[in-house]
Design a protein around this motif. Structure first.
Motif, PDB file in Angstrom:
ATOM      1  N   ALA A   1      -3.337  -6.525  -3.251  1.00  0.00           N
ATOM      2  CA  ALA A   1      -3.690  -7.011  -1.911  1.00  0.00           C
ATOM      3  C   ALA A   1      -2.933  -8.274  -1.540  1.00  0.00           C
ATOM      4  N   ARG A   2      -2.821  -9.206  -2.459  1.00  0.00           N
ATOM      5  CA  ARG A   2      -2.105 -10.451  -2.152  1.00  0.00           C
ATOM      6  C   ARG A   2      -0.628 -10.183  -1.892  1.00  0.00           C
ATOM      7  N   LEU A   3      -0.042  -9.306  -2.695  1.00  0.00           N
ATOM      8  CA  LEU A   3       1.371  -8.975  -2.506  1.00  0.00           C
ATOM      9  C   LEU A   3       1.574  -8.253  -1.185  1.00  0.00           C
ATOM     10  N   GLN A   4       0.704  -7.321  -0.844  1.00  0.00           N
ATOM     11  CA  GLN A   4       0.838  -6.609   0.424  1.00  0.00           C
ATOM     12  C   GLN A   4       0.757  -7.570   1.601  1.00  0.00           C
ATOM     13  N   ARG A   5      -0.107  -8.554   1.518  1.00  0.00           N
ATOM     14  CA  ARG A   5      -0.202  -9.554   2.587  1.00  0.00           C
ATOM     15  C   ARG A   5       1.094 -10.349   2.685  1.00  0.00           C
ATOM     16  N   GLU A   6       1.671 -10.723   1.546  1.00  0.00           N
ATOM     17  CA  GLU A   6       2.923 -11.476   1.553  1.00  0.00           C
ATOM     18  C   GLU A   6       4.060 -10.633   2.131  1.00  0.00           C
ATOM     19  N   ILE A   7       4.081  -9.358   1.792  1.00  0.00           N
ATOM     20  CA  ILE A   7       5.091  -8.459   2.346  1.00  0.00           C
ATOM     21  C   ILE A   7       4.925  -8.358   3.860  1.00  0.00           C
ATOM     22  N   ALA A   8       3.697  -8.187   4.312  1.00  0.00           N
ATOM     23  CA  ALA A   8       3.431  -8.060   5.747  1.00  0.00           C
ATOM     24  C   ALA A   8       3.896  -9.285   6.512  1.00  0.00           C
ATOM     25  N   GLU A   9       3.751 -10.445   5.910  1.00  0.00           N
ATOM     26  CA  GLU A   9       4.119 -11.682   6.599  1.00  0.00           C
ATOM     27  C   GLU A   9       5.619 -11.811   6.821  1.00  0.00           C
ATOM     28  N   THR A  10       6.422 -10.973   6.161  1.00  0.00           N
ATOM     29  CA  THR A  10       7.866 -10.995   6.416  1.00  0.00           C
ATOM     30  C   THR A  10       8.215 -10.340   7.740  1.00  0.00           C
ATOM     31  N   GLY A  11       7.311  -9.504   8.289  1.00  0.00           N
ATOM     32  CA  GLY A  11       7.561  -8.861   9.576  1.00  0.00           C
ATOM     33  C   GLY A  11       8.089  -7.450   9.501  1.00  0.00           C
ATOM     34  N   VAL A  12       8.243  -6.883   8.298  1.00  0.00           N
ATOM     35  CA  VAL A  12       8.728  -5.505   8.181  1.00  0.00           C
ATOM     36  C   VAL A  12       7.606  -4.531   8.520  1.00  0.00           C
ATOM     37  N   PHE A  13       7.979  -3.271   8.752  1.00  0.00           N
ATOM     38  CA  PHE A  13       6.987  -2.219   8.892  1.00  0.00           C
ATOM     39  C   PHE A  13       6.507  -1.797   7.503  1.00  0.00           C
ATOM     40  N   LEU A  14       5.223  -1.451   7.430  1.00  0.00           N
ATOM     41  CA  LEU A  14       4.562  -1.197   6.157  1.00  0.00           C
ATOM     42  C   LEU A  14       4.217   0.280   6.049  1.00  0.00           C
ATOM     43  N   GLY A  15       4.867   0.998   5.146  1.00  0.00           N
ATOM     44  CA  GLY A  15       4.661   2.433   5.006  1.00  0.00           C
ATOM     45  C   GLY A  15       3.625   2.761   3.946  1.00  0.00           C
ATOM     46  N   PHE A  16       2.563   3.435   4.370  1.00  0.00           N
ATOM     47  CA  PHE A  16       1.542   3.947   3.448  1.00  0.00           C
ATOM     48  C   PHE A  16       1.611   5.465   3.542  1.00  0.00           C
ATOM     49  N   ASP A  17       2.172   6.104   2.518  1.00  0.00           N
ATOM     50  CA  ASP A  17       2.548   7.502   2.616  1.00  0.00           C
ATOM     51  C   ASP A  17       2.218   8.228   1.318  1.00  0.00           C
ATOM     52  N   GLY A  18       1.697   9.408   1.450  1.00  0.00           N
ATOM     53  CA  GLY A  18       1.334  10.189   0.281  1.00  0.00           C
ATOM     54  C   GLY A  18      -0.021   9.852  -0.300  1.00  0.00           C
ATOM     55  N   PRO A  19      -0.973   9.380   0.496  1.00  0.00           N
ATOM     56  CA  PRO A  19      -2.297   9.040  -0.061  1.00  0.00           C
ATOM     57  C   PRO A  19      -3.173  10.272  -0.208  1.00  0.00           C
TER      58      PRO A  19
ATOM     59  N   LEU B   1       2.469   2.045   9.163  1.00  0.00           N
ATOM     60  CA  LEU B   1       2.855   3.429   9.426  1.00  0.00           C
ATOM     61  C   LEU B   1       2.207   4.316   8.373  1.00  0.00           C
ATOM     62  N   LEU B   2       1.804   5.519   8.774  1.00  0.00           N
ATOM     63  CA  LEU B   2       1.137   6.452   7.877  1.00  0.00           C
ATOM     64  C   LEU B   2       1.949   7.737   7.746  1.00  0.00           C
ATOM     65  N   GLY B   3       2.011   8.280   6.521  1.00  0.00           N
ATOM     66  CA  GLY B   3       2.746   9.516   6.300  1.00  0.00           C
ATOM     67  C   GLY B   3       2.169  10.313   5.150  1.00  0.00           C
ATOM     68  N   GLY B   4       2.706  11.506   4.969  1.00  0.00           N
ATOM     69  CA  GLY B   4       2.203  12.398   3.932  1.00  0.00           C
ATOM     70  C   GLY B   4       3.080  12.490   2.701  1.00  0.00           C
ATOM     71  N   ASP B   5       4.399  12.392   2.874  1.00  0.00           N
ATOM     72  CA  ASP B   5       5.366  12.422   1.774  1.00  0.00           C
ATOM     73  C   ASP B   5       5.176  13.633   0.860  1.00  0.00           C
ATOM     74  N   THR B   6       5.230  14.812   1.428  1.00  0.00           N
ATOM     75  CA  THR B   6       5.168  16.054   0.654  1.00  0.00           C
ATOM     76  C   THR B   6       6.543  16.318   0.059  1.00  0.00           C
ATOM     77  N   THR B   7       6.680  16.199  -1.266  1.00  0.00           N
ATOM     78  CA  THR B   7       8.004  16.320  -1.884  1.00  0.00           C
ATOM     79  C   THR B   7       8.149  17.511  -2.810  1.00  0.00           C
ATOM     80  N   THR B   8       7.070  18.254  -3.054  1.00  0.00           N
ATOM     81  CA  THR B   8       7.141  19.406  -3.944  1.00  0.00           C
ATOM     82  C   THR B   8       6.455  20.614  -3.313  1.00  0.00           C
ATOM     83  N   ALA B   9       6.857  21.798  -3.765  1.00  0.00           N
ATOM     84  CA  ALA B   9       6.224  23.020  -3.274  1.00  0.00           C
ATOM     85  C   ALA B   9       4.742  23.036  -3.620  1.00  0.00           C
ATOM     86  N   ALA B  10       4.378  22.478  -4.768  1.00  0.00           N
ATOM     87  CA  ALA B  10       2.970  22.452  -5.179  1.00  0.00           C
ATOM     88  C   ALA B  10       2.122  21.584  -4.269  1.00  0.00           C
TER      89      ALA B  10
END
Length: 315
Positions: free
Chosen positions: A211-229, A257-266
């Motif tokens: 959580a602390r690292l994610q907050r520090e990353i966010a403070e840089t101003g980049v877009f934050l990808g949460f994908d494959g949850p 940003l939210l995504g699925g990141d489907t990388t395998t046939a399974a």
């Protein structure tokens, strides 16, 4: 620059407002030597997966498959037209482990030429280097970091991506290996190579739920990808909601940003019994709506992608 920002889809440039509900990181086609027997190379399965995504309310999907890993952009364009879902394709280069050695024997200038040509002229299969570029144009640059470090391959590809970004304006999307080396990536791309943070997407932040690292990353101003949850019982999954809630409360909801990141046939819903691309809208979004509110989640799915993937293209 060409003027007003546009999202470059496989069928052409569109106004960002047309993008709609977006899966910001997924794959309809993907094949890597690291995943033998799990290739996403079946157009029929891709069509069915995208149809289910559309039925769940999806309007756009961004494929992060880069150069050399079976993007099949001509099929993407046909599928997009037939189904009526916007699709954005990628150029760029993944981690070295995914490729045969012949594709990796390049210098920065060669990579820049490939990336820029994919973005401005049209994509081309990696095994047909002498053929004319007749495929649809890519709409973003995808590169990758290494585990906890920026290794020489990552430095090479990120440097090429930064130059290609400068020449075209394209957004740079970064695969963070298990969610690591995020700040190191920002330091290289933004501080050293001059890419504006709002033109960078860091993917797989859910894989390192600090959580602390994610907050520090966010403070840089980049877009934050949460994908494959979608990996039930994984520690990263049940921490996702607390992490997103903390970022929203800290004022960073407009970067997520939210995504699925489907990388395998399974992992596909239609062929493998996995959650697939629809999971984002059928399961994750409703749960997030209960936690964060509909307006916040709509921004993650609509407004944020419209800003992240739009650029004033330089031709």
């Amino acid at each position: 620059m060409t003027g007003e920002p546009q999202v470059r889809t496989v069928l052409g440039d569109i106004d960002p407002a047309e993008l709609g509900v977006t899966n910001s990181h997924d794959h309809l086609f993907f094949a890597s030597k690291l995943l033998p027997g799990q290739e996403l190379d079946d157009p029929t399965a891709a069509i069915e997966e995208l149809l289910h995504f559309k039925a769940a309310g999806g309007a756009a999907l961004v494929q992060w498959t880069p150069y050399g890993l079976t993007r099949r952009t001509r099929e993407l364009a046909w599928i997009s037209r037939e189904i009526g879902v916007h699709v954005v394709a990628a150029t760029g280069l993944h981690r070295a482990e995914h490729y045969a050695p012949a594709i990796l024997h390049r210098v920065v200038d060669d990579l820049v030429k490939v990336f820029v040509a994919d973005l401005t002229e049209g994509t081309q299969p990696a095994d047909l280097p002498d053929e004319p570029r007749t495929g649809p144009r890519a709409g973003l640059i995808k590169v990758a970091g290494a585990f906890h470090v920026i290794d020489p391959h990552a430095r090479l590809t990120m440097t090429a991506a930064a130059v290609a970004h400068e020449e075209t304006g394209a957004t740079i999307a970064v695969h963070l290996e298990l969610g690591t080396a995020a700040l190191e990536t920002v330091h290289l791309l933004c501080d050293q190579l001059g890419v504006s943070p709002d033109r960078v997407i860091l993917g797989h932040l859910n894989r390192n739920p600090d959580a602390r690292l994610q907050r520090e990353i966010a403070e840089t101003g980049v877009f934050l990808g949460f994908d494959g949850p979608s990996r039930a019982n994984h520690a990263t999954d049940w921490r996702l909601f607390d992490g997103l809630e903390a970022l929203v409360e800290a004022g960073h909801g407009g970067q997520i940003l939210l995504g699925g990141d489907t990388t395998t046939a399974a992992a596909r819903m239609v062929t493998g019994g996995g959650p697939g691309a629809p999971y984002l809208l059928t399961t994750l979004a409703p749960r997030l709506t209960k936690l964060l509110g509909g307006d916040v989640v709509t921004a993650m799915l609509v407004a944020n992608p419209a800003r992240a993937f739009a650029t004033s293209w330089t031709e």
